[in-house]
Scaffold this active site. Sequence first.
Site, PDB file in Angstrom:
ATOM      1  N   VAL A 308       0.899  -1.164  -0.037  1.00 19.46           N
ATOM      2  CA  VAL A 308       0.007   0.038   0.127  1.00 19.46           C
ATOM      3  C   VAL A 308       0.868   1.101   0.022  1.00 19.46           C
ATOM      4  O   VAL A 308       1.880   1.339   1.027  1.00 19.46           O
ATOM      5  CB  VAL A 308      -1.006   0.071   1.093  1.00 19.46           C
ATOM      6  N   LYS A 323      -3.763   0.756  -2.982  1.00 13.94           N
ATOM      7  CA  LYS A 323      -3.456  -0.768  -2.566  1.00 13.94           C
ATOM      8  C   LYS A 323      -3.043  -1.781  -3.858  1.00 13.94           C
ATOM      9  O   LYS A 323      -3.877  -1.608  -4.697  1.00 13.94           O
ATOM     10  CB  LYS A 323      -4.601  -1.321  -1.770  1.00 13.94           C
ATOM     11  N   ASP A 417     -14.046 -10.061  10.879  1.00 13.12           N
ATOM     12  CA  ASP A 417     -12.660  -9.839  11.327  1.00 13.12           C
ATOM     13  C   ASP A 417     -12.415  -8.550  12.001  1.00 13.12           C
ATOM     14  O   ASP A 417     -11.473  -7.816  11.710  1.00 13.12           O
ATOM     15  CB  ASP A 417     -11.958  -9.704   9.908  1.00 13.12           C
TER      16      ASP A 417
END
Length: 637
Positions: A308, A323, A417
Site C-alpha cells: 500500500v 493498494k 474480522d
Amino acid sequence: MSWKLTKKLKDTHLAPLTNTFTRSSSTSTIKNESGEETPVVSQTPSISSTNSNGINASESLVSPPVDPVKPGILIVTLHEGRGFALSPHFQQVFTSHFQNNNYSSSVRPSSSSSHSTHGQTASFAQSGRPQSTSGGINAAPTIHGRYSTKYLPYALLDFEKNQVFVDAVSGTPENPLWAGDNTAFKFDVSRKTELNVQLYLRNPSARPGAGRSEDIFLGAVRVLPRFEEAQPYVDDPKLSKKDNQKAAAAHANNERHLGQLGAEWLDLQFGTGSIKIGVSFVENKQRSLKLEDFDLLKVVGKGSFGKVMQVMKKDTGRIYALKTIRKAHIISRSEVTHTLAERSVLAQINNPFIVPLKFSFQSPEKLYLVLAFVNGGELFHHLQREQRFDINRARFYTAELLCALECLHGFKVIYRDLKPENILLDYTGHIALCDFGLCKLDMKDEDRTNTFCGTPEYLAPELLLGNGYTKTVDWWTLGVLLYEMLTGLPPFYDENTNDMYRKILQEPLTFPSSDIVPPAARDLLTRLLDRDPQRRLGANGAAEIKSHHFFANIDWRKLLQRKYEPSFRPNVMGASDTTNFDTEFTSEAPQDSYVDGPVLSQTMQQQFAGWSYNRPVAGLGDAGGSVKDPSFGSIPE
C-alpha cells in the site's frame, strides 16, 4: 493504517501487557447528574438522551438506491467567517495565557469586528507600549494591528474521508478571512455525500509536541453540494414578462433544493457565528484510470500480496492510499473470491465510519484499489500505547463501530474480522473500518456459513465448533473488542492458541474492578459474549444493542451525522502526514514493483472482469454502486 495484507487466521497480535488493570485511563471521566458516565468529552454540546425514534431510524429498511452521480470534481472555496467565539472556559484560558505571558509589544484594535486601528483604545504596560484591552477569542497579540496566522482559526474540510486543513490568511480570530476564490480545493466525486467543515483554533496552552490534537473546536457546518452543473432558466416566448419572472423564481427555488451551488453563508453548529463557503461541480469525462495518473509518495504497508502506497492524484492534488495486489499471488492462494469481495463491499457502501473506495483499476499483472488515506493511525497503535481506554472513549468507538457493522448487515454482509488493526482513526478522531477481505456477502439474517476464518482471539464459539454461524458472529467480536479497549486484553487471551480456543469455548467470563469495567459495561459485555448465538444481544438486530443502557446517553442520529466531537484527536499535521505509520515501510522508496513470472492466461484474467471502478451505478451489483447506508434511512433533519 491496517494494510497488512496477509493477516488472516493464525495471527495473534497483542502480547500480555504489564500493569494492564492499574494504569490510569486515557482521559478523565465525565459524569452526568445521576452519576453515570457520558459517552464523549472535550468541547462538545451536551449529549441528549436517545429515544426509540433515533434507534429505529438508524435500523430502518434499505433506502432505494440513490441516483448515480456523474464523475467529476467538487471545487470548494472558503471565504470568511464572522462572529466566532470561544466557550467561557476557553475564553478564560486564552485571556489568562496571553496576560500571564505579558505580550506587551502588541498593538491590537480594541474592536473585535474591525481590522482598522481607527478609534482604538489601549492601556499601557510598564514598557510604555500600548496594549489591547480585548480578551477572549481576540486575546492573542498582534503586530501593528495584524494577527499572525497561527492565532487565526483554521478549517478542516472532510469529503469522503479526504481531509484537508485550510488556514485563514488574515482578519481576526473572531472574523477571519480565507483566500476565497484565489485558492480552490478539489475533491474527486465518486458518490453523493456531504461536505463537512470543522473550525478549530490553535490552543496556546497545548502540551509541547501535541500538534493539532489539543486544538479548540469552534463549530462545524455540513454542506450538501449539488453534483451537477447549474441549468439557467430560459425565458418562454409564449409567456408574459411577469409570468416569466414567476417561472424564473420557481426554477431558482427548485435549483436550490437540488443542493448548494455557489457561495453561501452557513451558521455554525455547536458553536457561534457563521462561515461563507463556495461549492461548484465540474463534470469530468475521464477515461479509466491508470497508475500514471498518480504520484507515488510513500510506502505505508506491505504484505505477500503486494503493498500500500500513499499517492497523490495529479489532477486534483488529493492524497489517497493505493493498494496494489498481485494477481498471480491471489490466484495461487485461492484468494480471488476474498479479494473481489473486498472491492465489491467497498464499492457498495457509503457510511461515515467505513473507509470509502474511490476508484479501482487493473493492469495485466496487478489489481489496484484507490482508497481514502486515513492517517490518524490504527486503533491497535493507540491501544498499545495507552494500554486501555477510559469508559467514555471505549463507548464512543464501540457506538461508531456498531453503526458500521449495522450498515454492513443491512447490505447482507458479515464482516468477520473486527480487531484493532482493522480500525483507523481520522484527523478528527472518528473511526474508519477497513480491510474487507474476509467479508461474507449475500447473507440474509437466517443464513449460515461455515468458513473458518478470522483472528484467533476474536473467534466466536460457534465458529470454533464448526456448526455454522450467522451475522451474530460480528456482535461477539464487538464484545471482545470493547472488553479489550477497557482492560487492555481480549477476554480469553492466551499466548497458546489452542488454550485460547479452549477458553473461548469453556472459561467463564471474568472482569476487573468496577472502576475499569462499570456495571453497565459489564452487563453489555456479558450479553454480547453469550456463547449461545441465539441468546446473544444483537440476534434480533442492532437496535437491541443500541437500546442497552450502556448507550443511554447517545443520540444515534447525531452519532451517524458525526456531530459528536471525539475526546481524542490524533496528532496529524496534514493530509500527507505519515508519522502514524511504521518507519519500516515509510523509509522504503515508493515504486510499482516489477512482477516476475509467466503471463496470466486469458481464463485467469477473466476472473477479474468488472474490477475497474470509476463511478458508482445505482444498485448493489458487482459493478459497484453508491447505495445509501441503511443506517441513514428515514432520519429527519
